[in-house]
Write an enzyme that holds these catalytic residues in place. Structure first.
Site, mmCIF file in Angstrom:
data_model
loop_
_atom_site.group_PDB
_atom_site.id
_atom_site.type_symbol
_atom_site.label_atom_id
_atom_site.label_comp_id
_atom_site.label_asym_id
_atom_site.label_seq_id
_atom_site.Cartn_x
_atom_site.Cartn_y
_atom_site.Cartn_z
ATOM 1 N N TYR A 22 19.674 -2.891 42.079
ATOM 2 C CA TYR A 22 20.057 -4.298 42.199
ATOM 3 C C TYR A 22 19.526 -4.982 43.452
ATOM 4 O O TYR A 22 19.717 -6.179 43.625
ATOM 5 C CB TYR A 22 21.579 -4.425 42.156
ATOM 6 C CG TYR A 22 22.172 -3.847 40.895
ATOM 7 C CD1 TYR A 22 21.969 -4.460 39.667
ATOM 8 C CD2 TYR A 22 22.914 -2.675 40.918
ATOM 9 C CE1 TYR A 22 22.492 -3.928 38.498
ATOM 10 C CE2 TYR A 22 23.452 -2.129 39.760
ATOM 11 C CZ TYR A 22 23.228 -2.760 38.557
ATOM 12 O OH TYR A 22 23.748 -2.223 37.408
ATOM 13 N N ASN A 70 26.248 -14.040 34.617
ATOM 14 C CA ASN A 70 25.911 -12.630 34.749
ATOM 15 C C ASN A 70 27.214 -11.876 34.524
ATOM 16 O O ASN A 70 28.038 -11.770 35.430
ATOM 17 C CB ASN A 70 25.319 -12.316 36.121
ATOM 18 C CG ASN A 70 24.851 -10.871 36.211
ATOM 19 O OD1 ASN A 70 25.313 -9.994 35.473
ATOM 20 N ND2 ASN A 70 23.944 -10.609 37.133
ATOM 21 N N HIS A 76 28.584 -5.585 27.512
ATOM 22 C CA HIS A 76 28.506 -4.597 26.447
ATOM 23 C C HIS A 76 29.765 -4.476 25.597
ATOM 24 O O HIS A 76 29.719 -3.832 24.557
ATOM 25 C CB HIS A 76 28.146 -3.240 27.051
ATOM 26 C CG HIS A 76 27.082 -3.363 28.093
ATOM 27 N ND1 HIS A 76 25.784 -3.735 27.777
ATOM 28 C CD2 HIS A 76 27.119 -3.240 29.441
ATOM 29 C CE1 HIS A 76 25.071 -3.807 28.898
ATOM 30 N NE2 HIS A 76 25.859 -3.512 29.917
ATOM 31 N N ASP A 83 33.761 -14.894 22.652
ATOM 32 C CA ASP A 83 34.529 -15.918 21.947
ATOM 33 C C ASP A 83 34.753 -17.158 22.811
ATOM 34 O O ASP A 83 34.802 -18.273 22.290
ATOM 35 C CB ASP A 83 35.869 -15.351 21.480
ATOM 36 C CG ASP A 83 35.709 -14.336 20.363
ATOM 37 O OD1 ASP A 83 34.593 -14.209 19.807
ATOM 38 O OD2 ASP A 83 36.704 -13.642 20.063
ATOM 39 N N HIS A 96 20.688 -11.022 33.926
ATOM 40 C CA HIS A 96 20.858 -9.653 34.435
ATOM 41 C C HIS A 96 19.795 -9.408 35.488
ATOM 42 O O HIS A 96 18.606 -9.669 35.243
ATOM 43 C CB HIS A 96 20.729 -8.627 33.309
ATOM 44 C CG HIS A 96 21.778 -8.804 32.264
ATOM 45 N ND1 HIS A 96 23.070 -8.401 32.454
ATOM 46 C CD2 HIS A 96 21.721 -9.392 31.046
ATOM 47 C CE1 HIS A 96 23.776 -8.714 31.378
ATOM 48 N NE2 HIS A 96 22.987 -9.335 30.519
ATOM 49 N N SER A 98 18.832 -6.484 36.781
ATOM 50 C CA SER A 98 17.971 -5.371 36.370
ATOM 51 C C SER A 98 17.520 -5.583 34.925
ATOM 52 O O SER A 98 18.083 -6.400 34.192
ATOM 53 C CB SER A 98 18.718 -4.044 36.491
ATOM 54 O OG SER A 98 19.716 -3.936 35.489
ATOM 55 N N ARG A 107 23.466 0.194 27.751
ATOM 56 C CA ARG A 107 23.259 -1.103 28.405
ATOM 57 C C ARG A 107 22.382 -2.041 27.575
ATOM 58 O O ARG A 107 22.239 -3.214 27.899
ATOM 59 C CB ARG A 107 22.620 -0.915 29.774
ATOM 60 C CG ARG A 107 23.507 -0.247 30.786
ATOM 61 C CD ARG A 107 22.841 -0.275 32.158
ATOM 62 N NE ARG A 107 23.511 0.594 33.089
ATOM 63 C CZ ARG A 107 24.535 0.240 33.857
ATOM 64 N NH1 ARG A 107 25.009 -0.992 33.795
ATOM 65 N NH2 ARG A 107 25.076 1.094 34.689
#
Length: 141
Positions: A22, A70, A76, A83, A96, A98, A107
């Site tokens: 990161y 993010n 996941h 929703d 994201h 990465s 992921r």
């Protein structure tokens, strides 16, 4: 132009959490860089490690011109986040730092992606800039 920038679980630990993936910039570094790069945009920066609070942040973003999200690991499995995003009628970008598609198999699936306008992954902190540019282009500014 007002853009909500919402960061989810563990993103408050940027700079120290897995810097090989990161990077070493903190979330504060990323947000100040974004604000400097787009001085005419009013950003609403928020971060939480609590999913219910994030759902509230998403709902509040409905009054913004765009949303950058993010979600971290919530990507996941957080159907409640999906929703909450679904009815928003503003440009929504999932970011994201990465490249999640080049990492562990689990992921590579996002329950959030079907509820957003675009996805940016693997661009490091610049992904937030790309998302902002996309929203500005969509809004015609």
């Amino acid at each position: 132009m007002k853009i909500a920038v919402l960061n989810g679980v563990n993103l408050g630990a940027l700079g120290t959490r897995r810097p090989e993936i990161y990077g070493t910039l903190t979330l504060g570094d990323i947000t100040s860089g974004l604000a400097s790069a787009f001085p005419t945009v009013e950003f609403d920066f928020r971060q939480t490690d609590h999913e219910g609070e994030m759902v509230g942040f998403v709902r509040a973003a409905a009054s913004s011109d765009g949303l950058i999200l993010n979600p971290g690991a919530w990507t996941h499995y957080a159907y409640a986040l999906h929703d909450a995003l679904e009815p928003l009628e503003i440009p929504k970008v999932e970011v994201h730092i990465s490249n999640v598609h080049a990492r562990e198999e689990w992921r590579r699936h996002s329950v959030v992606s079907p509820a957003v306008s675009a996805v940016v992954a693997g661009m490091g902190p610049y992904g937030y800039h790309a998302a902002t540019g996309y929203i500005l282009a969509r809004e015609g500014t």
